[in-house]
Motif scaffolding. Structure first.
Motif, PDB file in Angstrom:
ATOM      1  N   TYR A  17      19.992 -40.199  -6.004  1.00  0.00           N
ATOM      2  CA  TYR A  17      19.783 -39.943  -7.560  1.00  0.00           C
ATOM      3  C   TYR A  17      20.278 -38.543  -7.387  1.00  0.00           C
ATOM      4  CZ  TYR A  17      16.109 -38.043  -4.215  1.00  0.00           C
ATOM      5  OH  TYR A  17      15.715 -37.283  -3.299  1.00  0.00           O
ATOM      6  N   ASN A  18      19.692 -37.938  -7.719  1.00  0.00           N
ATOM      7  CA  ASN A  18      20.666 -36.158  -8.081  1.00  0.00           C
ATOM      8  C   ASN A  18      19.140 -35.063  -8.002  1.00  0.00           C
ATOM      9  OD1 ASN A  18      21.071 -33.862  -9.126  1.00  0.00           O
ATOM     10  ND2 ASN A  18      22.775 -34.241  -8.984  1.00  0.00           N
ATOM     11  N   ALA A  19      19.255 -34.744  -7.286  1.00  0.00           N
ATOM     12  CA  ALA A  19      17.885 -33.783  -6.913  1.00  0.00           C
ATOM     13  C   ALA A  19      17.521 -32.655  -7.394  1.00  0.00           C
ATOM     14  CB  ALA A  19      17.638 -33.178  -5.290  1.00  0.00           C
ATOM     15  N   GLU A  20      18.858 -31.929  -7.710  1.00  0.00           N
ATOM     16  CA  GLU A  20      18.669 -31.476  -8.850  1.00  0.00           C
ATOM     17  C   GLU A  20      18.052 -31.428 -10.230  1.00  0.00           C
ATOM     18  OE1 GLU A  20      22.232 -29.049  -9.062  1.00  0.00           O
ATOM     19  OE2 GLU A  20      22.718 -28.622  -6.687  1.00  0.00           O
ATOM     20  N   VAL A  21      18.817 -32.724 -10.803  1.00  0.00           N
ATOM     21  CA  VAL A  21      18.206 -33.196 -12.547  1.00  0.00           C
ATOM     22  C   VAL A  21      16.756 -33.266 -12.188  1.00  0.00           C
ATOM     23  CG1 VAL A  21      18.664 -35.074 -13.765  1.00  0.00           C
ATOM     24  CG2 VAL A  21      20.835 -34.063 -13.189  1.00  0.00           C
ATOM     25  N   ARG A  22      16.544 -34.611 -10.381  1.00  0.00           N
ATOM     26  CA  ARG A  22      14.715 -34.858 -10.875  1.00  0.00           C
ATOM     27  C   ARG A  22      14.099 -33.360 -10.932  1.00  0.00           C
ATOM     28  NH1 ARG A  22      13.698 -38.866  -5.805  1.00  0.00           N
ATOM     29  NH2 ARG A  22      14.684 -40.599  -7.383  1.00  0.00           N
ATOM     30  N   ALA A  23      14.653 -32.019  -9.753  1.00  0.00           N
ATOM     31  CA  ALA A  23      13.605 -30.570  -9.895  1.00  0.00           C
ATOM     32  C   ALA A  23      13.576 -30.637 -11.400  1.00  0.00           C
ATOM     33  CB  ALA A  23      14.171 -29.991  -9.245  1.00  0.00           C
ATOM     34  N   SER A  24      14.720 -30.391 -12.342  1.00  0.00           N
ATOM     35  CA  SER A  24      15.223 -29.912 -13.468  1.00  0.00           C
ATOM     36  C   SER A  24      13.992 -30.959 -14.616  1.00  0.00           C
ATOM     37  CB  SER A  24      16.723 -30.023 -14.615  1.00  0.00           C
ATOM     38  OG  SER A  24      16.801 -29.089 -13.559  1.00  0.00           O
ATOM     39  N   ALA A  25      14.277 -32.715 -14.480  1.00  0.00           N
ATOM     40  CA  ALA A  25      13.314 -33.780 -14.971  1.00  0.00           C
ATOM     41  C   ALA A  25      11.827 -32.957 -14.741  1.00  0.00           C
ATOM     42  CB  ALA A  25      13.450 -34.547 -14.815  1.00  0.00           C
ATOM     43  N   SER A  27      10.403 -30.593 -14.019  1.00  0.00           N
ATOM     44  CA  SER A  27       9.894 -28.928 -14.658  1.00  0.00           C
ATOM     45  C   SER A  27      10.596 -28.873 -16.742  1.00  0.00           C
ATOM     46  CB  SER A  27      10.802 -28.372 -13.880  1.00  0.00           C
ATOM     47  OG  SER A  27      10.615 -27.875 -12.646  1.00  0.00           O
ATOM     48  N   ARG A  28      10.317 -30.693 -17.180  1.00  0.00           N
ATOM     49  CA  ARG A  28      11.129 -30.738 -18.270  1.00  0.00           C
ATOM     50  C   ARG A  28      11.959 -29.542 -18.900  1.00  0.00           C
ATOM     51  NH1 ARG A  28       6.850 -33.638 -20.210  1.00  0.00           N
ATOM     52  NH2 ARG A  28       4.608 -33.769 -18.490  1.00  0.00           N
ATOM     53  N   ARG A  29      12.855 -29.798 -18.226  1.00  0.00           N
ATOM     54  CA  ARG A  29      13.846 -28.958 -18.394  1.00  0.00           C
ATOM     55  C   ARG A  29      14.915 -30.071 -18.809  1.00  0.00           C
ATOM     56  NH1 ARG A  29      15.487 -25.813 -14.617  1.00  0.00           N
ATOM     57  NH2 ARG A  29      13.789 -26.225 -12.922  1.00  0.00           N
ATOM     58  N   GLN A  30      16.225 -29.709 -18.748  1.00  0.00           N
ATOM     59  CA  GLN A  30      17.835 -29.841 -19.147  1.00  0.00           C
ATOM     60  C   GLN A  30      18.402 -29.735 -17.851  1.00  0.00           C
ATOM     61  OE1 GLN A  30      17.196 -32.831 -20.978  1.00  0.00           O
ATOM     62  NE2 GLN A  30      19.555 -33.174 -21.286  1.00  0.00           N
ATOM     63  N   ALA A  39      17.961 -38.805 -13.212  1.00  0.00           N
ATOM     64  CA  ALA A  39      16.762 -38.021 -12.201  1.00  0.00           C
ATOM     65  C   ALA A  39      16.434 -39.476 -11.106  1.00  0.00           C
ATOM     66  CB  ALA A  39      15.611 -37.648 -12.909  1.00  0.00           C
ATOM     67  N   ARG A  40      16.702 -40.321 -11.654  1.00  0.00           N
ATOM     68  CA  ARG A  40      15.790 -41.478 -11.089  1.00  0.00           C
ATOM     69  C   ARG A  40      17.205 -42.453 -10.380  1.00  0.00           C
ATOM     70  NH1 ARG A  40      15.522 -42.062 -16.274  1.00  0.00           N
ATOM     71  NH2 ARG A  40      17.347 -43.061 -16.597  1.00  0.00           N
ATOM     72  N   PRO A  41      16.810 -43.194  -9.248  1.00  0.00           N
ATOM     73  CA  PRO A  41      18.040 -43.625  -8.336  1.00  0.00           C
ATOM     74  C   PRO A  41      18.965 -44.627  -9.248  1.00  0.00           C
ATOM     75  CG  PRO A  41      15.702 -43.688  -7.744  1.00  0.00           C
ATOM     76  CD  PRO A  41      15.142 -43.790  -8.927  1.00  0.00           C
ATOM     77  N   GLN A  42      19.960 -44.122  -9.135  1.00  0.00           N
ATOM     78  CA  GLN A  42      21.649 -44.767  -9.174  1.00  0.00           C
ATOM     79  C   GLN A  42      21.703 -46.153  -8.479  1.00  0.00           C
ATOM     80  OE1 GLN A  42      21.974 -44.811 -12.959  1.00  0.00           O
ATOM     81  NE2 GLN A  42      19.737 -44.073 -12.856  1.00  0.00           N
ATOM     82  N   VAL A  43      22.150 -47.831  -8.877  1.00  0.00           N
ATOM     83  CA  VAL A  43      23.007 -47.664  -7.922  1.00  0.00           C
ATOM     84  C   VAL A  43      24.791 -48.108  -8.063  1.00  0.00           C
ATOM     85  CG1 VAL A  43      23.418 -50.110  -6.719  1.00  0.00           C
ATOM     86  CG2 VAL A  43      20.971 -49.682  -7.481  1.00  0.00           C
ATOM     87  N   ARG A  44      25.352 -47.940  -7.265  1.00  0.00           N
ATOM     88  CA  ARG A  44      26.997 -47.902  -7.371  1.00  0.00           C
ATOM     89  C   ARG A  44      27.407 -48.945  -6.009  1.00  0.00           C
ATOM     90  NH1 ARG A  44      25.367 -46.098 -11.272  1.00  0.00           N
ATOM     91  NH2 ARG A  44      26.308 -43.948 -12.162  1.00  0.00           N
ATOM     92  N   ASP A  45      28.808 -50.129  -6.184  1.00  0.00           N
ATOM     93  CA  ASP A  45      28.985 -50.715  -5.563  1.00  0.00           C
ATOM     94  C   ASP A  45      30.021 -50.335  -4.748  1.00  0.00           C
ATOM     95  OD1 ASP A  45      26.546 -52.791  -5.851  1.00  0.00           O
ATOM     96  OD2 ASP A  45      28.745 -53.498  -7.371  1.00  0.00           O
TER      97      ASP A  45
END
Length: 78
Positions: A17-25, A27-30, A39-45
């Motif tokens: 996931y991206n910690a910066e996006v999570r923190a923005s989310a 705080s209800r910011r984009q 902001a949520r975990p993503q899975v990549r192979d």
């Protein structure tokens, strides 16, 4: 997938996931660049020889300095 499978290589599921996006989310910011889904975990192979190589490959594509955090790396069973 970030490479094609060959002999001696395995597929790893990398959850990140991206910690910066999570923190923005929170705080209800984009975030200025990355979408809110990060902001949520993503899975990549990733196809790699071992877990360390999988981690290196994913860090090249999703750099920690851009806020990406690897939660776990799981060898595929298929």
């Amino acid at each position: 997938m970030l490479n094609l499978p060959n002999n001696g290589y395995k597929v790893y599921h990398v959850q990140l996931y991206n910690a910066e996006v999570r923190a923005s989310a929170e705080s209800r910011r984009q975030h200025d660049f990355f979408g809110r889904h990060w902001a949520r975990p993503q899975v990549r192979d990733v196809v790699a020889r071992d877990e360390n190589e999988a981690c290196s490959l994913i860090a090249e594509r999703f750099p920690p300095e851009d806020g990406f955090v690897v939660e776990r790396i799981i060898p595929s069973t298929f």
